[in-house]
Design an enzyme around this catalytic site. Sequence first.
Site, PDB file in Angstrom:
ATOM      1  N   ASN A   1       0.884  -1.173   0.000  1.00  0.00           N
ATOM      2  CA  ASN A   1       0.000   0.000   0.000  1.00  0.00           C
ATOM      3  C   ASN A   1       0.915   1.214   0.000  1.00  0.00           C
ATOM      4  O   ASN A   1       1.552   1.521   1.000  1.00  0.00           O
ATOM      5  CB  ASN A   1      -0.895  -0.024   1.247  1.00  0.00           C
ATOM      6  CG  ASN A   1      -1.733   1.234   1.373  1.00  0.00           C
ATOM      7  OD1 ASN A   1      -1.761   2.072   0.461  1.00  0.00           O
ATOM      8  ND2 ASN A   1      -2.417   1.376   2.502  1.00  0.00           N
TER       9      ASN A   1
ATOM     10  N   LYS B   1       0.148   4.236  -0.175  1.00  0.00           N
ATOM     11  CA  LYS B   1      -0.443   5.439   0.457  1.00  0.00           C
ATOM     12  C   LYS B   1      -0.169   6.652  -0.443  1.00  0.00           C
ATOM     13  O   LYS B   1      -0.130   6.512  -1.663  1.00  0.00           O
ATOM     14  CB  LYS B   1       0.078   5.595   1.885  1.00  0.00           C
ATOM     15  CG  LYS B   1      -0.117   4.298   2.689  1.00  0.00           C
ATOM     16  CD  LYS B   1       0.067   4.435   4.169  1.00  0.00           C
ATOM     17  CE  LYS B   1      -0.157   3.077   4.826  1.00  0.00           C
ATOM     18  NZ  LYS B   1      -0.069   3.134   6.297  1.00  0.00           N
TER      19      LYS B   1
ATOM     20  N   HIS C   1      -9.562   1.447   4.993  1.00  0.00           N
ATOM     21  CA  HIS C   1      -8.266   1.527   5.677  1.00  0.00           C
ATOM     22  C   HIS C   1      -8.427   2.437   6.893  1.00  0.00           C
ATOM     23  O   HIS C   1      -9.176   3.406   6.859  1.00  0.00           O
ATOM     24  CB  HIS C   1      -7.205   2.081   4.721  1.00  0.00           C
ATOM     25  CG  HIS C   1      -5.827   1.958   5.271  1.00  0.00           C
ATOM     26  ND1 HIS C   1      -5.332   2.839   6.210  1.00  0.00           N
ATOM     27  CD2 HIS C   1      -4.843   1.043   5.053  1.00  0.00           C
ATOM     28  CE1 HIS C   1      -4.103   2.461   6.533  1.00  0.00           C
ATOM     29  NE2 HIS C   1      -3.781   1.383   5.844  1.00  0.00           N
TER      30      HIS C   1
ATOM     31  N   GLU D   1      -6.751   4.750   7.998  1.00  0.00           N
ATOM     32  CA  GLU D   1      -6.519   6.186   7.730  1.00  0.00           C
ATOM     33  C   GLU D   1      -7.754   6.820   7.097  1.00  0.00           C
ATOM     34  O   GLU D   1      -8.034   8.002   7.319  1.00  0.00           O
ATOM     35  CB  GLU D   1      -5.271   6.338   6.849  1.00  0.00           C
ATOM     36  CG  GLU D   1      -4.001   6.028   7.652  1.00  0.00           C
ATOM     37  CD  GLU D   1      -2.867   5.378   6.872  1.00  0.00           C
ATOM     38  OE1 GLU D   1      -2.843   5.472   5.626  1.00  0.00           O
ATOM     39  OE2 GLU D   1      -1.990   4.759   7.516  1.00  0.00           O
TER      40      GLU D   1
ATOM     41  N   GLU E   1      -5.482  -4.984  10.334  1.00  0.00           N
ATOM     42  CA  GLU E   1      -4.418  -4.017  10.597  1.00  0.00           C
ATOM     43  C   GLU E   1      -4.711  -3.301  11.911  1.00  0.00           C
ATOM     44  O   GLU E   1      -5.472  -2.327  11.929  1.00  0.00           O
ATOM     45  CB  GLU E   1      -4.350  -2.977   9.462  1.00  0.00           C
ATOM     46  CG  GLU E   1      -4.107  -3.570   8.098  1.00  0.00           C
ATOM     47  CD  GLU E   1      -3.528  -2.542   7.130  1.00  0.00           C
ATOM     48  OE1 GLU E   1      -2.378  -2.734   6.718  1.00  0.00           O
ATOM     49  OE2 GLU E   1      -4.199  -1.551   6.820  1.00  0.00           O
TER      50      GLU E   1
ATOM     51  N   GLY F   1       2.654   1.800  10.976  1.00  0.00           N
ATOM     52  CA  GLY F   1       3.681   2.839  10.912  1.00  0.00           C
ATOM     53  C   GLY F   1       4.396   3.091  12.234  1.00  0.00           C
ATOM     54  O   GLY F   1       5.113   4.077  12.375  1.00  0.00           O
TER      55      GLY F   1
ATOM     56  N   SER G   1       3.355  -2.543  10.285  1.00  0.00           N
ATOM     57  CA  SER G   1       4.789  -2.671  10.578  1.00  0.00           C
ATOM     58  C   SER G   1       5.398  -3.990  10.116  1.00  0.00           C
ATOM     59  O   SER G   1       6.349  -4.489  10.735  1.00  0.00           O
ATOM     60  CB  SER G   1       5.071  -2.434  12.069  1.00  0.00           C
ATOM     61  OG  SER G   1       4.757  -1.096  12.412  1.00  0.00           O
TER      62      SER G   1
HETATM   63  P1  13P Z   1       3.083   0.072   7.674  1.00  0.00           P
HETATM   64  O1  13P Z   1       3.526  -1.218   7.036  1.00  0.00           O
HETATM   65  O2  13P Z   1       3.865   1.260   7.206  1.00  0.00           O
HETATM   66  O3  13P Z   1       2.944  -0.047   9.135  1.00  0.00           O
HETATM   67  O4  13P Z   1       1.589   0.348   7.101  1.00  0.00           O
HETATM   68  C1  13P Z   1       0.655  -0.660   7.149  1.00  0.00           C
HETATM   69  C2  13P Z   1      -0.535  -0.251   6.376  1.00  0.00           C
HETATM   70  O5  13P Z   1      -1.243   0.662   6.748  1.00  0.00           O
HETATM   71  C3  13P Z   1      -0.827  -0.970   5.130  1.00  0.00           C
HETATM   72  O6  13P Z   1      -2.097  -0.685   4.656  1.00  0.00           O
END
Ligand code: 13P
Length: 252
Positions: A10, A12, A98, A100, A166, A172, A210
């Site tokens: 992803n 982002k 997601h 976010e 997740e 992150g 992560s």
């Molecule tokens: P990270 O791997 O950067 O923690 O992000 C995970 C994520 O949100 C994937 O959709």
Amino acid sequence: MWQQKWIMGNWKMNGSLASNQQLLLALQKPVSAASAQVYCAVAVPDVYLTSAKEQVRGFPLVIGAQDVSRFGDFGAYTGEINAQMLADVGAGFALIGHSERRQYFQEDNAILLSKLQHCLSAHILPILCVGETLAQRESAQEKAVVGDQLAILAELSATEVVVAYEPVWAIGTGKIPTTRQIAEMHQFIYHQILSLCGKDVKIRVLYGGSVNTKNAAEILAVPHVDGALVGGASLQADSFTAIIQAACAPAL
Ligand code: 13P
């Protein structure tokens, strides 16, 4: 694809035409080499869907979107991109819900249900993202929260369901749940999907949060972990390649 491990990136809100091209070029060999065992995909910003599709022509990296409009029709929805448009440019899937999106855009179950429905009508595979916050985990509500997020699946007549678990506190942050916690949640998610969608449904449950080159093999060996959704580590060819290779290795 329903037997393979899935490794999905992803991206982002990252990338540029030039950097995407470099990254995709560097993924060509490892993705092709792993293709018998690993289903590889990346979710790119919508503006790069078409160029990314061009760049992966000839090797099996699936390109998809990170979101879709809650509106399924065409018309006066400035700034929106509907599922039919994603299908038109060849997106293979879309991430839905997601954390976010839930956090910054207040996406709730009603909105997410319409997104799921529009994806299915447009033949885009939706990947429903679920997960609890740290406060919810600390008050032992993780199953209640994730169960509520999954409940919308009962409204669909999907024969294939892909969920990404997740935990918000793992995204992150470099913090990851223990393998036991991951196993427990994935088993719970499997159970919920089967009871909401029927026993004949095809299922993939991915872990995200992560995932990196050091922990991928251990996470991917956890029962009911069918793959990984990778954020930061999917932005570099070396780290994403190492995670793809970890998915090829025999279970620990
Ligand atoms: P990270 O791997 O950067 O923690 O992000 C995970 C994520 O949100 C994937 O959709």
